[in-house]
Design an enzyme around this catalytic site. Structure first.
Site, PDB file in Angstrom:
ATOM      1  CG  ASP A  78      -6.613   1.048 -10.861  1.00  0.00           C
ATOM      2  OD1 ASP A  78      -7.384   1.953 -10.550  1.00  0.00           O
ATOM      3  OD2 ASP A  78      -5.507   1.256 -11.387  1.00  0.00           O
ATOM      4  CB  CYS A 119      -3.486   1.950  -4.717  1.00  0.00           C
ATOM      5  SG  CYS A 119      -3.630   0.582  -3.549  1.00  0.00           S
ATOM      6  CG  ASP A 120      -2.749   1.136  -9.313  1.00  0.00           C
ATOM      7  OD1 ASP A 120      -2.277   0.548  -8.332  1.00  0.00           O
ATOM      8  OD2 ASP A 120      -3.093   0.553 -10.325  1.00  0.00           O
ATOM      9  CE  LYS A 121      -4.817   4.687 -11.271  1.00  0.00           C
ATOM     10  NZ  LYS A 121      -4.452   3.273 -11.429  1.00  0.00           N
ATOM     11  CB  CYS A 192      -2.477  -6.137  -5.565  1.00  0.00           C
ATOM     12  SG  CYS A 192      -4.242  -5.809  -5.425  1.00  0.00           S
ATOM     13  CD  GLU A 445      -4.313  -0.296 -14.226  1.00  0.00           C
ATOM     14  OE1 GLU A 445      -4.836  -1.255 -13.623  1.00  0.00           O
ATOM     15  OE2 GLU A 445      -3.341   0.326 -13.788  1.00  0.00           O
ATOM     16  CB  SER A 471      -3.697  -4.396 -14.594  1.00  0.00           C
ATOM     17  OG  SER A 471      -3.216  -4.790 -13.330  1.00  0.00           O
TER      18      SER A 471
END
Length: 555
Positions: A78, A119-121, A192, A445, A471
């Site tokens: 992202d 990460c994220d998704k 991150c 985001e 984000s």
């Protein structure tokens, strides 16, 4: 064993022949098959080391008596996809990942699965696919990145770089200072370093029962993380032999309540709401936004991590990790369902017994909570009839309630240009619309516009509302996920520059000061904004995506 349907009996001789072509021996074929669902790629810093993680895990699976079989899935970074059209593919990638997991587990036969996301998704996508297939599954993420540091000791993360861009544009720092921040903020492999979406989701897998303790906070580069990966591998083989527990045994309404409660306690990313609602949908668990507010009201916010404070995931681990947060929140009557089972074979109560807070400056005890209610809030009103989300833990005290004129932008790109050009002033309410699941499409985001607001010193003077999302690195008075979105005819699509917008986070309210008559009159002339979409995948996604109040799942 579940894998017997592809390898047992004389009829499966052709199948076994193909297995031998991959290098399997008789002994390999006889053992439980353990799927290694890996999201390694060389684009995402949180994933760049996962090929080595998979090697370690596969070796340990073999030692424990299983046969590891690795396959890989796509992933979007992202931070790199941010602020250009690539970000439109980020949320849709969650559905691709879920479909890919379902495809691999359905087309082949595995006795258990180890998911290696970061990460994220990727995390929720893997969970969604695992729930569809209901094969015993355990998660073992790649771990968070260490925080960055300047030579003077200033602690940095990715958000520091975005905000530095706005400070440079405003003439507050030099080009050399911007480069110094850029080069120091992200020191190596890992997701991150703050409580952004990736780490929030990895933490919540612990709470929901799909991973062992430490999944969310053990640093990617630590020796403790290596032991964690090995322990996960051994447990996966045990689960294969026992044929459980399975994802649908663990992801119950009570477990989802627990996930939201700890999300509130740790001040997680607003994206966790979107993803956890989607997970509930795949688990067949009815869940709505009002229930989230009920949990928020009874759950104290006892931890703030970057972007809401100076602390990072390495500090959370040092302070006792998510287990310490669970243990502390369990002292609030009715806050958690501690009898919920986990992949460890133990209940949440057994798993976190005695996990005391080790650093009360990072994880506060209950009597020193940041607030008596949670770090996320759901706002309703004529602007958000089906709900909207704000990361309350990241909002300045002066902006917990605000009223001001709307400054409208039809896209994130337009907003970035306008904010950097000085079109936003103290007291304004920035409106970014047509960025929802359908309107974006893809609900990208938006860290850049919020960072630019912060970088210009307007973080405690300006609010931002959107039918898009933010984000996990975003902080400030930023209200997203407004449902219904503009593309569905939601009121956010009818707003005009200068309309007065008012919200109150304590009252969970978001309103436009417009009469019903005025709204009806505007609706007569409303037409959805038409965007040219040059991607066949995004066109399909736009047709099928629900709005954020349902987790933006495909219909």
């Amino acid at each position: 064993m579940l894998s017997d349907r592809t390898k047992a009996g004389f009829e499966r001789a052709p199948h076994r022949s193909l297995m031998r072509a991959t290098g399997m021996t008789d002994e390999d074929i006889e053992r439980p098959f353990i799927a290694i669902c890996n999201s390694f790629n060389e684009v995402i810093p949180g994933h760049v080391h996962l090929h080595e993680v998979a090697k370690l895990i596969k070796e340990e699976v073999r030692k424990a008596g299983g046969t590891p079989v690795e396959f890989n899935l796509p992933g979007v970074c992202d931070g790199i996809a941010m602020a250009h059209k690539g970000m439109k593919f980020s949320l849709p990638s969650r559905e691709l990942i879920a479909d890919s997991v379902e495809t691999m587990l359905s087309a082949h036969a595995f006795d258990a699965m180890i998911c290696i996301p970061n990460c994220d998704k990727i995390v929720p996508g893997m969970i969604m696919g695992a729930l569809r297939c209901n094969v015993p599954t355990i998660f073992s993420s790649g771990g968070p990145m260490a925080a960055g540091r300047l030579a003077d000791g200033t602690v940095l993360d990715l958000n520091s770089v975005f905000e530095a861009v706005a400070r440079y544009k405003a003439g507050k720092i030099s080009g050399g200072e911007l480069r110094e921040i850029e080069c120091a903020a992200c020191p190596g492999a890992g997701s991150c370093s703050g409580m952004f979406t990736a780490n929030s989701m990895n933490c919540l897998t612990e709470v929901i029962g799909l991973s062992l303790p430490g999944n969310g906070s053990l640093l990617a580069t630590s020796e403790e993380r290596k032991e964690f990966w090995k322990e996960t591998a051994r447990r996966a083989v045990e689960m294969a032999k026992a044929e459980g527990p399975r994802p649908r045994d663990l992801v119950t309404q009570d477990a989802i309540d627990n996930a939201f409660a700890i999300d509130m306690a740790m001040g997680g990313s607003s994206n966790t709401v979107l993803h956890t609602l989607a997970i509930a949908h795949e688990a067949g668990v009815p869940y709505d936004m009002n229930r989230i507010n009920e949990i928020s009201r009874r759950t104290p916010n006892i931890c703030k991590v970057a972007p809401s404070s100076r602390f990072h995931m390495e500090d959370v681990q040092r302070a006792g990790g998510i287990s310490a947060i669970i243990h502390e929140i369990s002292k609030v009557p009715g806050a958690l369902h501690m009898e919920c089972r986990t992949v460890s074979g133990k209940t949440l109560a057994e798993l976190t017994d005695g996990c005391e807070i080790l650093d009360p400056t990072v994880i506060h005890p209950l009597d020193q909570a940041y607030s008596p209610d949670g770090g996320l809030a759901v706002l309703f009103g004529n602007l958000a009839a089906e709900g909207s989300i704000v990361k309350k833990a990241g909002v300045h005290p002066d902006m917990m309630a605000h009223k001001g004129p709307a400054v409208i932008f039809e896209s994130q790109e337009e907003a970035c240009e306008g904010i950097l050009a000085g079109k936003v002033k103290a007291g304004d309410v920035v409106v970014i619309r047509n960025e929802g699941p359908k309107g974006g499409p893809g609900m990208q985001e938006m860290l850049a516009p919020t960072s630019y607001i912060m970088g210009q010193g307007l973080g405690a003077k300006v609010a931002l509302i959107t039918d898009g999302r933010f984000s996990g690195a975003t902080h400030g008075a930023c209200i997203g996920h407004i449902s219904p979105e503009a593309a569905e005819g939601g009121l956010i699509g009818l707003l005009r520059n200068g309309d007065i917008i008012e919200y109150s986070i304590p009252e969970r309210r978001l309103e436009a000061h417009l009469s019903e008559e005025e709204i009806a009159e505007r609706r007569k002339n409303w037409k959805p904004v038409h965007k040219e979409i040059d991607s066949s995948w995004l066109r399909r996604y736009q047709r099928l995506a629900g709005n954020a109040s349902s987790g933006a799942v495909l219909k």
